[in-house]
Scaffold this active site. Structure first.
Site, short mmCIF file in Angstrom:
data_model
loop_
_atom_site.label_atom_id
_atom_site.label_comp_id
_atom_site.label_asym_id
_atom_site.label_seq_id
_atom_site.Cartn_x
_atom_site.Cartn_y
_atom_site.Cartn_z
N HIS A 33 -17.26 -7.44 -20.45
CA HIS A 33 -16.40 -6.62 -19.59
C HIS A 33 -17.10 -6.32 -18.26
O HIS A 33 -16.48 -6.33 -17.20
CB HIS A 33 -16.11 -5.27 -20.25
N GLN A 154 -4.23 -15.39 -23.77
CA GLN A 154 -3.79 -14.16 -23.10
C GLN A 154 -3.83 -14.35 -21.58
O GLN A 154 -2.90 -13.98 -20.86
CB GLN A 154 -4.70 -13.00 -23.52
O1 PAF Z 1 -7.89 -8.07 -23.57
C1 PAF Z 1 -7.71 -6.84 -23.79
O2 PAF Z 1 -8.64 -6.07 -23.91
C2 PAF Z 1 -6.29 -6.33 -23.94
O3 PAF Z 1 -5.48 -7.26 -24.57
C3 PAF Z 1 -5.66 -5.86 -22.62
C4 PAF Z 1 -5.50 -7.02 -21.64
C5 PAF Z 1 -6.53 -4.79 -21.99
C6 PAF Z 1 -4.27 -5.28 -22.87
O4 PAF Z 1 -4.31 -4.20 -23.75
#
Ligand code: PAF
Length: 290
Positions: A33, A154
């Site tokens: 992150h 995603q």
């Molecule tokens: O990847 C994530 O942590 C989640 O799927 C997100 C994009 C924050 C949506 O809740």
């Protein structure tokens, strides 16, 4: 760094900014992150250009049997690492801010993309993700949003959502951050026992084996994936999928047709479900196979 819990606090924090680069997360932050935050910061050069992170564990993307209740909530330590990394604004809403009433309007991605792979094994997952991310986009109004490519599908779904819904937001992907032994960083790695942590390396190793194969062979990808699945299953994993797909639409392929490819996998070790992937581009193919 401003921590905003309400929409009012968020608006005040964003007031006057000319550019916002946004990193949505569910918290329990790790170096993966923080690399997204670094990338966001590198795109903000003036005082009026803000790096914004959100921390919200989104109930809507968890199936009833999944780990919504157990998902680690570590707001205090998350905020201190974000502060140390130079993030400007953290939006950390409670559920009643994001879902003040039952969320009956939802953003549903097309089944041909959303029902594949992760979507097949986690029904409703991408609708949950698209719904919360569009709400967060409305609240933050970012110019750019950054997502990790560990969640490859995603990232693709969100790129298409923004395009089709004409949202004026650029979606960027960031390469997967790995520990020194190769394990893709994930909040769920914290669920692994010491023994499982060692065994977890097998997933990446099997993906690498398939990557080597497809770089040098013209066909037979499905059979090679099958062999990798069997190896993992024999080691006690439960493989959901391990597949070679074309990057453009994530459709499975058995042979090269000049496309860029990605090998996607998800498998459960003990009770922890891990995902990983490796991109293999045309340029990486053995010259004789071009
Ligand atoms: O990847 C994530 O942590 C989640 O799927 C997100 C994009 C924050 C949506 O809740």
């Amino acid at each position: 760094m401003i921590i905003a819990h309400s929409l009012h606090e968020l608006r005040l924090a964003l007031e006057g900014s000319q550019k916002r680069v946004f990193v949505p997360t569910m918290g329990n932050l790790h170096e993966g992150h923080l690399k997204l935050i670094d990338k966001a910061k590198a795109l903000c050069n003036q005082n009026t250009e803000l790096t914004v992170a959100s921390i919200f564990v989104n109930r809507l993307q968890f199936s009833p049997h999944e780990d919504f209740e157990e998902y680690p909530r570590t707001l205090e330590s998350d905020c201190s690492v974000l502060r140390a990394r130079g993030c400007d604004v953290v939006f950390a809403p409670n559920e009643d801010i994001i879902y003040p009433q039952a969320q009956t309007f939802k953003v549903s991605p097309p089944p041909e993309l959303a029902n594949l792979w992760e979507g097949h094994f986690r029904p409703g997952f991408f609708t949950g993700v698209c719904t919360v991310v569009s709400k967060l986009f409305h609240m933050v109004s970012p110019n750019i949003a950054i997502f990790g490519k560990k969640d490859y599908q995603q990232w693709m779904v969100l790129k298409q959502m923004v395009q089709q819904m004409a949202m004026p937001i650029e979606i960027l992907g960031c390469d997967t951050e790995r520990s020194s032994d190769g394990l893709a960083l994930s909040s769920r790695n914290g669920y692994l026992s010491a023994e499982q942590r060692v065994e977890a390396l097998q997933l990446q190793m099997q993906l690498k084996g398939v990557a080597m194969f497809i770089k040098t062979q013209a066909q037979g990808f499905k059979a090679q994936c099958q062999r990798a699945c069997e190896t993992l299953n024999a080691l006690g994993w439960k493989v959901d999928y391990l597949t070679v797909c074309q990057q453009s639409d994530l459709q499975e392929v058995d042979r090269w047709e000049q496309q860029d490819l990605v090998i996607l996998a998800a498998a459960t070790l003990g009770s922890t479900r891990l995902i990983d992937n490796i991109e293999v581009t045309r340029a990486e193919r053995a010259p004789s196979k071009q």
